[in-house]
Design an enzyme around this catalytic site. Structure first.
Site, PDB file in Angstrom:
ATOM      1  N   LEU A   1       0.792  -1.232   0.000  1.00  0.00           N
ATOM      2  CA  LEU A   1       0.000   0.000   0.000  1.00  0.00           C
ATOM      3  C   LEU A   1       0.823   1.280   0.000  1.00  0.00           C
ATOM      4  O   LEU A   1       0.320   2.335   0.402  1.00  0.00           O
ATOM      5  CB  LEU A   1      -0.954   0.026   1.213  1.00  0.00           C
ATOM      6  CG  LEU A   1      -1.763  -1.245   1.484  1.00  0.00           C
ATOM      7  CD1 LEU A   1      -2.643  -1.044   2.712  1.00  0.00           C
ATOM      8  CD2 LEU A   1      -2.596  -1.625   0.280  1.00  0.00           C
ATOM      9  N   CYS A   2       2.070   1.236  -0.446  1.00  0.00           N
ATOM     10  CA  CYS A   2       2.921   2.441  -0.450  1.00  0.00           C
ATOM     11  C   CYS A   2       3.022   3.057   0.940  1.00  0.00           C
ATOM     12  O   CYS A   2       3.034   4.281   1.093  1.00  0.00           O
ATOM     13  CB  CYS A   2       2.415   3.471  -1.452  1.00  0.00           C
ATOM     14  SG  CYS A   2       2.554   2.964  -3.170  1.00  0.00           S
ATOM     15  N   ASN A   3       3.074   2.202   1.964  1.00  0.00           N
ATOM     16  CA  ASN A   3       3.201   2.679   3.341  1.00  0.00           C
ATOM     17  C   ASN A   3       4.188   1.764   4.069  1.00  0.00           C
ATOM     18  O   ASN A   3       3.789   0.940   4.894  1.00  0.00           O
ATOM     19  CB  ASN A   3       1.836   2.674   4.038  1.00  0.00           C
ATOM     20  CG  ASN A   3       1.835   3.466   5.329  1.00  0.00           C
ATOM     21  OD1 ASN A   3       2.694   3.280   6.173  1.00  0.00           O
ATOM     22  ND2 ASN A   3       0.866   4.348   5.483  1.00  0.00           N
TER      23      ASN A   3
END
Length: 472
Positions: free
Chosen positions: A381-383
């Site tokens: 999730l790009c986190n």
């Protein structure tokens, strides 16, 4: 209203509004009408006699400020490609300084905020809310382990985690500004996830962030446009920015004594490089009006999506295998409460377990759901910081997983029996209880393990309440 405005949803359950929400038919009709009625000339063609397009751009700029309750006396709006481009613009200002800058960022930061560290002289990830507040209060000012620097400091964090929807305190920029331990520090708020379903109030300019990054397609579905909101008191940061583009200068020489005189009439005049995205800004003007007509404003959207998210969360934790073992492991922060929009957004993050407690890979679950026309998000999730903390994995394990072939959102998303990724549902203004029902029934029928003698009907999970909002 949903059938007429969102015909693309026929037969589809869309649960990835955090990636982008959907565009209503009436917005497209409004935009097409405006495109045929208004001559959009290049605003740079005759600056002494502003064209209709130049006037429209400034009107839209003020519409955005009003949407944020931001007084134009204290704030300016710079249109960008997206929130990431807004973050890069801030980074260009800080990295242009001779001394460089120190960078502190929260663990829940999107990859686009994490990437700023590569241009900083020193950087540190604040690994918890407690560490962040200790640092902001000056109780842990030397977390970098070196003498306190005279360099500027940039502190960045998301208003809402794009991973699990946790909403972080909007009081932090004011705390930083009031701290005597951080006299040359600035705050950058990534508001992209927050404003997708919730208002942001910048009416108190004394306590507001210095910089706010946002993307409009997450709110309206269209246009693909972002913005950087700048507190004018922090505008001098861009005095150090090296690059300049077309339309941002008053004079440039190239032969002999090479020099440049940059525009100073406004921050946006100096920072919007090249031809303004006039068609996207016209679409934004239409989107602001249409969204208010359809949904009554972001306050109403927040009420609706918060209500839905609480019900989805409750339904997921109630899913049990035949032996009472939970089907879903949820990743909400202990300080966040579903139904309370000050602490939790309309995002639910989870993974699936078997009746014996073993994990089911998120890619596998996502593939099963997509085959049933249910669209959500799986992966990291790009986190990176938030995922690592939620899953309890360290940098060494992640490096080993990478070396063994792991890539985000691929079938190889398990290592040592543990998922390296999660499943994320994000709700939007046009989401309904039926969307929740469809997801719960799919999980119940395809993931939950049943004892046939005790197996209840799938209809037991249906609760046909449509919305707390009035639909047209």
């Amino acid at each position: 209203m949903r059938n007429s405005e969102y015909p693309m949803l026929k037969g589809i359950t869309y649960l990835d509004h955090g990636g982008t929400t959907l565009t209503p038919r009436s917005l497209l009709n409004s935009f097409c009408h405006e495109m045929q009625a208004v001559l959009l000339a290049n605003p740079h063609s005759d600056a002494s006699n502003p064209s209709a397009s130049a006037i429209m751009v400034e009107e839209t700029r003020h519409q955005v400020l009003r949407m944020l309750n931001a007084d134009p006396a204290y704030f300016d709006i710079v249109f960008t490609a997206n929130a990431t481009a807004a973050i890069k613009l801030v980074t260009e200002g800080f990295s242009g300084s001779e001394d460089g800058f120190d960078y502190y960022y929260h663990r829940n930061s999107h990859t686009s905020l994490v990437g700023v560290r590569e241009l900083a002289a020193r950087s540190h990830c604040l690994a918890s809310n407690e560490e962040a507040e200790d640092w902001l209060a000056g109780r842990a000012s030397n977390v970098l382990g070196e003498p306190v620097s005279r360099r500027s400091i940039l502190f960045a964090y998301p208003a809402q985690s794009n991973m699990n929807g946790e909403r972080l305190p909007l009081s932090w920029p004011g705390m930083l500004r009031d701290s005597p331990r951080h006299p040359n520090a600035y705050s950058l708020l990534d508001a992209a996830a927050l404003v997708s379903t919730s208002p942001l109030d910048l009416s108190n300019y004394v306590l507001a962030p210095d910089f706010v990054a946002m993307s409009f397609y997450k709110i309206f579905g269209f246009p693909d446009l972002g913005a950087l909101v700048i507190r004018k008191a922090a505008g001098h940061v861009f005095d150090h920015r090296k690059y300049f583009g077309g339309g941002t200068t008053d004079m440039v020489t190239c032969i002999g004594d090479a020099w440049v005189a940059r525009k100073h009439s406004s921050l946006h005049a100096r920072l919007e490089d090249g031809t303004t995205a006039i068609r996207s800004i016209l679409a934004l003007k239409c989107a602001i009006v249409t969204h208010r007509e359809l949904f009554g404003g972001l306050g109403k959207v927040s009420e609706h999506t918060s209500w839905l998210a609480k019900r989805l969360y409750t339904r997921l934790i109630s899913l049990k295998h035949y032996n009472g073992a939970p089907v879903c492991h949820l990743y909400n922060h202990p300080d966040s409460t579903y139904g309370d929009p000050t602490t939790q957004g309309a995002t639910v993050a989870f993974n699936v377990c078997g009746s014996d407690g073993t994990w089911v890979g998120p890619w596998k679950v996502g593939t099963m759901l997509r085959a049933r026309k249910i669209y959500l998000r799986t992966g990291t999730l790009c986190n990176p910081g938030g995922i690592a903390c939620a899953l309890g994995v360290d940098a060494e394990l992640l490096r080993r997983a990478f070396n063994e072939g792991f890539r985000c959102n691929t079938e190889a998303d398990m290592i040592e029996g543990m998922p390296i990724g999660i499943i994320r549902v994000t709700l939007g203004a046009m989401s309904t209880m039926e969307d929740v029902d469809v997801l719960i029934n799919a999980l119940y029928q395809n993931v939950t393990e049943h004892n046939d003698a005790l197996k209840p009907s799938a209809n037991d999970y249906n609760n046909k309440v449509d919305s707390v909002m009035t639909s047209n």
